[in-house]
Design a protein around this motif. Structure first.
Motif, PDB file in Angstrom:
ATOM      1  N   SER A 196       0.858  -1.198  -0.006  1.00 27.71           N
ATOM      2  CA  SER A 196      -0.088   0.054   0.028  1.00 27.71           C
ATOM      3  C   SER A 196       0.747   1.249  -0.115  1.00 27.71           C
ATOM      4  CB  SER A 196      -0.699   0.035   1.173  1.00 27.71           C
ATOM      5  OG  SER A 196      -1.611   1.186   1.412  1.00 27.71           O
ATOM      6  N   PHE A 197       0.255   2.249  -0.625  1.00 27.18           N
ATOM      7  CA  PHE A 197       1.205   3.470  -0.603  1.00 27.18           C
ATOM      8  C   PHE A 197       0.419   4.565  -0.013  1.00 27.18           C
ATOM      9  CE2 PHE A 197       2.346   1.218  -4.405  1.00 27.18           C
ATOM     10  CZ  PHE A 197       3.887   1.056  -4.510  1.00 27.18           C
ATOM     11  N   ASN A 198      -0.757   4.219   0.795  1.00 25.32           N
ATOM     12  CA  ASN A 198      -1.465   5.298   1.641  1.00 25.32           C
ATOM     13  C   ASN A 198      -1.431   5.270   2.883  1.00 25.32           C
ATOM     14  OD1 ASN A 198      -2.484   6.478  -0.855  1.00 25.32           O
ATOM     15  ND2 ASN A 198      -3.876   4.823  -1.087  1.00 25.32           N
ATOM     16  N   ALA A 199      -0.784   4.183   3.594  1.00 25.40           N
ATOM     17  CA  ALA A 199      -0.476   4.379   4.981  1.00 25.40           C
ATOM     18  C   ALA A 199       0.565   5.367   5.430  1.00 25.40           C
ATOM     19  CB  ALA A 199       0.248   2.767   5.296  1.00 25.40           C
ATOM     20  N   VAL A 200      -0.150   6.166   6.437  1.00 22.39           N
ATOM     21  CA  VAL A 200       0.880   7.287   6.678  1.00 22.39           C
ATOM     22  C   VAL A 200       1.654   6.808   8.012  1.00 22.39           C
ATOM     23  CG1 VAL A 200      -0.787   8.926   5.983  1.00 22.39           C
ATOM     24  CG2 VAL A 200      -1.059   7.967   8.403  1.00 22.39           C
ATOM     25  N   SER A 201       2.811   7.697   8.210  1.00 25.63           N
ATOM     26  CA  SER A 201       3.589   7.320   9.032  1.00 25.63           C
ATOM     27  C   SER A 201       4.501   8.640   9.699  1.00 25.63           C
ATOM     28  CB  SER A 201       4.627   6.157   8.700  1.00 25.63           C
ATOM     29  OG  SER A 201       5.506   6.686   7.540  1.00 25.63           O
ATOM     30  N   THR A 202       5.231   8.440  10.763  1.00 25.02           N
ATOM     31  CA  THR A 202       5.650   9.742  11.493  1.00 25.02           C
ATOM     32  C   THR A 202       7.230   9.409  11.277  1.00 25.02           C
ATOM     33  OG1 THR A 202       3.900  10.144  12.857  1.00 25.02           O
ATOM     34  CG2 THR A 202       6.126  10.983  13.382  1.00 25.02           C
ATOM     35  N   ILE A 203       8.257  10.274  11.051  1.00 27.05           N
ATOM     36  CA  ILE A 203       9.462  10.265  11.043  1.00 27.05           C
ATOM     37  C   ILE A 203       9.810  11.245  12.019  1.00 27.05           C
ATOM     38  CG2 ILE A 203      11.609  10.643   9.628  1.00 27.05           C
ATOM     39  CD1 ILE A 203       9.989   9.990   7.126  1.00 27.05           C
ATOM     40  N   PRO A 204      10.283  10.894  13.061  1.00 26.57           N
ATOM     41  CA  PRO A 204      10.941  12.222  14.304  1.00 26.57           C
ATOM     42  C   PRO A 204      11.574  13.035  13.535  1.00 26.57           C
ATOM     43  CG  PRO A 204      10.908   9.736  15.104  1.00 26.57           C
ATOM     44  CD  PRO A 204      10.626   9.561  13.503  1.00 26.57           C
ATOM     45  N   ALA A 205      11.403  14.462  14.300  1.00 28.56           N
ATOM     46  CA  ALA A 205      12.386  15.377  13.880  1.00 28.56           C
ATOM     47  C   ALA A 205      13.863  15.110  14.569  1.00 28.56           C
ATOM     48  CB  ALA A 205      11.909  16.696  14.468  1.00 28.56           C
ATOM     49  N   GLU A 206      14.946  15.220  13.771  1.00 29.95           N
ATOM     50  CA  GLU A 206      16.243  15.169  14.365  1.00 29.95           C
ATOM     51  C   GLU A 206      16.861  16.697  14.693  1.00 29.95           C
ATOM     52  OE1 GLU A 206      18.403  13.138  11.721  1.00 29.95           O
ATOM     53  OE2 GLU A 206      17.122  11.366  11.564  1.00 29.95           O
ATOM     54  N   PRO A 207      17.907  16.826  15.709  1.00 32.72           N
ATOM     55  CA  PRO A 207      18.420  18.130  15.862  1.00 32.72           C
ATOM     56  C   PRO A 207      18.853  18.949  14.386  1.00 32.72           C
ATOM     57  CG  PRO A 207      19.419  16.451  17.206  1.00 32.72           C
ATOM     58  CD  PRO A 207      18.708  15.539  16.352  1.00 32.72           C
ATOM     59  N   GLY A 208      18.165  19.963  14.282  1.00 27.68           N
ATOM     60  CA  GLY A 208      18.382  20.895  13.055  1.00 27.68           C
ATOM     61  C   GLY A 208      17.699  20.430  11.785  1.00 27.68           C
ATOM     62  N   LYS A 209      16.985  19.309  12.338  1.00 26.22           N
ATOM     63  CA  LYS A 209      16.339  19.006  10.846  1.00 26.22           C
ATOM     64  C   LYS A 209      14.597  18.671  11.261  1.00 26.22           C
ATOM     65  CE  LYS A 209      19.897  16.221   9.001  1.00 26.22           C
ATOM     66  NZ  LYS A 209      20.384  14.703   8.562  1.00 26.22           N
ATOM     67  N   LEU A 210      13.812  18.819  10.274  1.00 27.44           N
ATOM     68  CA  LEU A 210      12.528  18.716  10.438  1.00 27.44           C
ATOM     69  C   LEU A 210      11.998  17.225  10.351  1.00 27.44           C
ATOM     70  CD1 LEU A 210      10.931  21.264   7.797  1.00 27.44           C
ATOM     71  CD2 LEU A 210      11.085  21.627  10.271  1.00 27.44           C
ATOM     72  N   GLY A 211      10.918  17.150  10.747  1.00 28.25           N
ATOM     73  CA  GLY A 211      10.379  15.733  11.073  1.00 28.25           C
ATOM     74  C   GLY A 211       9.008  15.736  10.305  1.00 28.25           C
ATOM     75  N   TRP A 212       8.408  14.465  10.132  1.00 25.87           N
ATOM     76  CA  TRP A 212       7.184  14.691   9.363  1.00 25.87           C
ATOM     77  C   TRP A 212       6.214  13.664   9.940  1.00 25.87           C
ATOM     78  CZ3 TRP A 212      12.117  14.051   7.388  1.00 25.87           C
ATOM     79  CH2 TRP A 212      12.641  15.151   6.568  1.00 25.87           C
ATOM     80  N   GLU A 213       4.843  14.039  10.146  1.00 29.55           N
ATOM     81  CA  GLU A 213       3.843  13.366  10.685  1.00 29.55           C
ATOM     82  C   GLU A 213       2.886  13.117   9.790  1.00 29.55           C
ATOM     83  OE1 GLU A 213       1.049  13.579  14.791  1.00 29.55           O
ATOM     84  OE2 GLU A 213       2.294  15.415  14.036  1.00 29.55           O
ATOM     85  N   GLU A 214       2.153  11.828   9.904  1.00 23.86           N
ATOM     86  CA  GLU A 214       0.953  11.479   9.205  1.00 23.86           C
ATOM     87  C   GLU A 214       1.416  11.641   7.434  1.00 23.86           C
ATOM     88  OE1 GLU A 214      -2.230  13.895  10.157  1.00 23.86           O
ATOM     89  OE2 GLU A 214      -2.113  13.070  12.264  1.00 23.86           O
ATOM     90  N   PHE A 215       2.663  11.299   7.133  1.00 20.55           N
ATOM     91  CA  PHE A 215       3.051  11.355   5.883  1.00 20.55           C
ATOM     92  C   PHE A 215       3.059  10.016   5.211  1.00 20.55           C
ATOM     93  CE2 PHE A 215       6.160  14.455   4.033  1.00 20.55           C
ATOM     94  CZ  PHE A 215       5.443  15.427   4.527  1.00 20.55           C
ATOM     95  N   ALA A 216       2.529  10.264   4.071  1.00 21.49           N
ATOM     96  CA  ALA A 216       2.703   9.061   3.097  1.00 21.49           C
ATOM     97  C   ALA A 216       3.856   9.103   1.934  1.00 21.49           C
ATOM     98  CB  ALA A 216       1.169   8.877   2.374  1.00 21.49           C
ATOM     99  N   PRO A 217       4.030   8.163   1.353  1.00 27.24           N
ATOM    100  CA  PRO A 217       5.131   8.410   0.201  1.00 27.24           C
ATOM    101  C   PRO A 217       5.040   9.273  -0.591  1.00 27.24           C
ATOM    102  CG  PRO A 217       4.834   6.195   0.684  1.00 27.24           C
ATOM    103  CD  PRO A 217       3.702   6.627   1.463  1.00 27.24           C
ATOM    104  N   VAL A 218       3.578   9.613  -1.041  1.00 29.36           N
ATOM    105  CA  VAL A 218       3.239  10.666  -2.064  1.00 29.36           C
ATOM    106  C   VAL A 218       3.826  12.133  -1.373  1.00 29.36           C
ATOM    107  CG1 VAL A 218       0.853  11.002  -1.410  1.00 29.36           C
ATOM    108  CG2 VAL A 218       1.462  11.580  -3.629  1.00 29.36           C
ATOM    109  N   HIS A 219       3.485  12.287  -0.193  1.00 28.29           N
ATOM    110  CA  HIS A 219       3.873  13.699   0.327  1.00 28.29           C
ATOM    111  C   HIS A 219       5.443  13.764   0.194  1.00 28.29           C
ATOM    112  CE1 HIS A 219       0.234  12.789   2.758  1.00 28.29           C
ATOM    113  NE2 HIS A 219      -0.188  14.052   2.243  1.00 28.29           N
ATOM    114  N   ALA A 220       6.191  12.517   0.702  1.00 28.22           N
ATOM    115  CA  ALA A 220       7.798  12.645   0.580  1.00 28.22           C
ATOM    116  C   ALA A 220       8.136  12.814  -0.820  1.00 28.22           C
ATOM    117  CB  ALA A 220       8.252  11.503   1.297  1.00 28.22           C
ATOM    118  N   ALA A 221       7.606  12.131  -1.804  1.00 24.80           N
ATOM    119  CA  ALA A 221       7.815  12.320  -3.300  1.00 24.80           C
ATOM    120  C   ALA A 221       7.832  14.045  -3.697  1.00 24.80           C
ATOM    121  CB  ALA A 221       6.970  11.464  -3.892  1.00 24.80           C
TER     122      ALA A 221
END
Length: 809
Positions: A196-221
């Motif tokens: 599936s390409f619609n399951a959303v996930s969270t990538i935690p923020a790292e020091p000095g970098k953004l993180g992403w919440e409720e992101f699917a691959p289409v957002h990242a692309a």
């Protein structure tokens, strides 16, 4: 697991051989002696943890049936956690069946192996793990380190040889975190195996970098700047059904601007070519008219691309074509209000000169349509409300919030419901919410006419539902209950408060936005209050809501624009959820501070995973939760527990540490005649930020039980009387705050347990038809740590307060 032998043998040391005393203990263990069994499994765990393969085999051969018990499963955890693949293989060969499918670090060796990155052990468990979604997810989480590092060989081995499929989080990591020169190859390997390409996930923020919440691959692309051929990947996943209507959120960005659709990300991506952006837009053209964060007045996708005039004008032309086609195909009043809104949006943002528009201004296209239906607009209040209410009920069925796992149970906003109901009223709401946000609606309808229409529509719906209450009938129409009619009407009123609160202003540093949607709430407040009072009274009686909640006052306060600490209003399965912040001098805020002070014990357990015990916990924020649907479930379950207890039966009786506080005043809004008879107590449940929202806006979920703490006493909801125990299972937010839920808990008849190795399944069974309603596991007596309380019906727990606090070290 056991505490370990006093002198554990080390790998490579002289073979351990049982002496006569050990042989007698083994014989006692075989006969069921608990102390002997505890010694046996402690020894087995120690041998497994030190890789003593032959001794493991020898010990099990002396009691072959031990492989069926929990202690043997714990040995697989010990071997996997220490990285002894040979010992783990021996246990598996001997018939020990670990709980790979259970989210429990006590018995699932896969958790231990992944935590310590012991891939020799992980690969032994893969064939078993792929049978369970949870364990497959664990393997995918373990793969992430190879994606971030760009280890193509390992990724290929895991996906191709061992059959571990790619997932959304891995694809997002490849696009946003992995090495740019290897991203394309990783995408190909992972995407080909993804289900599936619609399951959303969270990538935690790292020091000095953004993180992403409720992101699917289409957002990242759409966001990535690493993959030169991202057009091909986007084309592939769109062809596979990627959902471009999903909102993704950037962490560490001001909340008011954090949520975007894929088209927003593509439009503002300075490295993305215009033809790629247009492919995304054509795949979901509705996104062309959606502002950032879903808030009227914020940037539309064409404005997000102002860095590239070519892309900006291409998006504007697509907006124009979309509106023209919609005008040609308009059939109903709902379409008209929507066209008015789209036309106004376009005229506000367009940079294309009027002379370059083939058919002129779009408002000029819409105006004649208004003249055709103007006479009918003011009669539209007499529409089929039952149809709207039925659509609302279908989108938000009232189900058991803690047991429903389908996507149909969602928290709905007033904007998303407009798409579900597809009626002129909901399009009118969106149109009015756009007024005074920099958009001039007067070219189509005057502000006074808009308000008149809105007031008429709101009044008619509240009156219709109030009449249904007064009729005394259970149903309004075929397939539509009076309860659903009331829920829909209250959604109209409370939804206006929610829309108003979400759009009155932004976060810290934001400009104060014009209060366009405050008009929605003010108009709603102006309708006759009698119908609203009737609806709220009926609703409170149906769900047995505490009178101390003063739900009517909360709604009126929100409609009148008063703050009063109301921090949020959402809808869970169609029922109202209100959160109210308590000031620091509130008696209940003081009460909770006192509870934290009194019940902080400062005892270390292994669930801290090596972290030091803080000196204390400091409360910073408190919110009271008014979850109407969840309370209704709690009240019904409390009543049935009370009936069970009236039949008599033995039970543990005693005080819990949370039964009294050193400060403030304990709340009494929940107290009824049934209160003490049902054995109610205030207890703690530590969680994450995501868990805080999921539980308080929905309910506890037994299918997620143990995801942080394990399931020593069975698969239930774990609670604590000591705040320092629940603190072990919290995770910090970016600002350092942690989330603790203070839960009103009906314990009923309590099954007391002080066994060192309790049988979780047996204990759970005692509360599922065995006459008990909860478990008290006395680890304070056994290990000198804490007493834990477990219930096996999530409706026995109501999350009443959210405490956000910091550890003091």
């Amino acid at each position: 697991m056991g505490s370990g032998a006093s002198k554990p043998p080390e790998k490579g040391s002289a073979a351990w051989k049982p002496d006569d005393e050990d042989s007698r203990r083994i014989e006692k263990a075989r006969r069921g002696d608990q102390d002997a069994q505890d010694w046996f499994f402690t020894t087995l765990n120690t041998l497994a943890a030190h890789g003593q393969v032959n001794q493991v085999r020898d010990l099990i051969s002396k009691w072959e049936k031990c492989i069926r018990l929990q202690g043997a499963r714990e040995a697989t955890v010990a071997a996997a956690g220490a990285g002894h693949a040979e010992a783990l293989q021996a246990l598996l060969d001997l018939g020990v069946k670990p709980y790979i499918g259970r989210d429990d670090p006590e018995v699932n060796p896969l958790i231990a192996a992944i935590k310590n990155r012991h891939w020799d052990c992980i690969l032994l468990l893969v064939p078993r793990a792929l049978k369970y979604n949870f364990s497959t997810g664990l393997l995918q989480d373990g793969m992430q380190e190879f994606v971030v590092a760009g280890d193509l060989d390992m990724i290929d081995t895991l996906v191709t040889k061992h059959g571990i499929p790619g997932n959304g989080k891995l694809l997002c990591s490849a696009l946003l975190q992995g090495p740019a020169d290897k991203a394309q190859t990783m995408l190909h390997t992972l995407a080909e195996s993804a289900k599936s390409f619609n399951a959303v996930s969270t990538i935690p923020a790292e020091p000095g970098k953004l993180g992403w919440e409720e992101f699917a691959p289409v957002h990242a692309a759409c966001l990535t700047t690493k993959v030169a051929s991202v057009h091909t990947f986007l084309e592939f996943i769109i062809g596979k059904g990627a959902d471009l209507s999903l909102w993704g959120k950037r962490l560490s960005v001001k909340t008011s601007y954090a949520k975007r659709l894929p088209l927003h990300y593509a439009a503002e991506n300075k490295t993305m070519k215009a033809d790629t952006v247009m492919m995304v837009a054509r795949a979901y053209p509705k996104a062309l008219f959606e502002p950032v964060n879903g808030v009227p007045g914020r940037a539309l996708p064409c404005q997000c691309s102002k860095h590239n005039p070519e892309t900006q004008q291409a998006l504007e032309k697509l907006m124009y074509e979309y509106i023209c086609e919609a005008c040609d195909g308009m059939k109903a009043a709902a379409d008209l209000f929507r066209l008015m809104r789209l036309a106004i949006e376009f005229e506000v943002v367009r940079t294309i000169p009027t002379e370059d528009l083939p058919r002129g201004k779009v408002t000029a296209l819409v105006s004649p349509l208004i003249l055709k239906v103007r006479e009918n607009l003011h009669g539209s209040a007499e529409v089929n409300f039952a149809g709207e209410a039925a659509a609302f009920a279908a989108a938000n069925p009232r189900v058991d919030l803690g047991r429903e796992t389908e996507n149909k149970v969602q928290v709905k906003s007033i904007n998303t419901m407009g798409e579900v109901l597809q009626s002129e009223f909901w399009e009118l709401l969106r149109l009015v919410s756009r007024a005074d946000k920099g958009a001039d609606c007067s070219e189509l309808l005057s502000p006074q006419e808009l308000e008149e229409l809105l007031s008429q529509q709101i009044s008619a719906r509240l009156r219709w539902a109030a009449e249904a209450c007064a009729s005394g009938k259970d149903s309004v129409a075929d397939g539509l209950t009076t309860s659903d009619a009331v829920r829909y009407a209250l959604f109209v009123a409370a939804g206006l408060i929610s829309a108003s609160k979400n759009q009155r202003g932004g976060g810290e540093g934001d400009e104060e936005l014009p209060s366009g949607t405050a008009r929605l709430a003010s108009v709603a407040a102006g309708v006759p209050g009698e119908n609203l009072e009737t609806l709220v009274a009926w609703y409170c009686q149906e769900l047995q809501l505490p009178t101390g909640w003063n739900l009517l006052d909360l709604l009126k306060q929100g409609l009148e624009g008063g703050d009063g600490g109301l921090s949020d209003i959402v809808f869970s399965a169609g029922d109202i959820v209100i959160k109210r912040a308590l000031p620091a001098d509130h008696p209940q805020f003081e009460w909770l501070k006192g509870l934290f002070e009194k019940t902080f014990l400062g005892i270390y357990t292994r669930d801290r995973k090596g972290e030091s015990v803080p000196k204390s916990l400091e409360v910073h924020e408190v919110e009271q939760v008014f979850n109407c649907g969840s309370w209704g479930e709690y009240a019904r379950r409390r009543g049935s527990v009370l009936q069970d207890m009236a039949k008599g039966g033995a039970s543990w009786v005693g005080e819990l540490k949370t039964d009294s506080s050193t400060h403030g005043e304990a709340p009494d809004w929940h107290v009824t005649k049934a209160d003490h008879g049902a054995n109610e107590h205030w207890l703690y449940h530590g969680t994450s930020l995501a868990g805080e929202a999921g539980i308080t806006e929905g309910d506890f979920r037994l299918n997620l039980a143990g995801s942080n703490a394990g399931t020593l006493y069975g698969n239930g909801v774990y609670l604590a009387e000591a705040v320092s125990k629940s603190d072990e299972y919290t995770t910090p937010q970016s600002n350092g705050l942690r989330s603790m839920l203070i839960c009103l808990s009906t314990l009923g008849r309590v099954n007391y347990n002080d066994q060192k190795r309790p049988d979780g399944d047996e204990l759970a069974a005692s509360c599922k038809g065995g006459g008990f309603h909860s478990i008290l596991g006395d680890r304070e007596k056994i290990r000198g740590t804490y007493r834990e309380i477990v219930v096996f019906d999530e409706n026995q727990v109501y999350p009443a307060y959210i405490c956000r606090y910091k550890r003091v070290t």
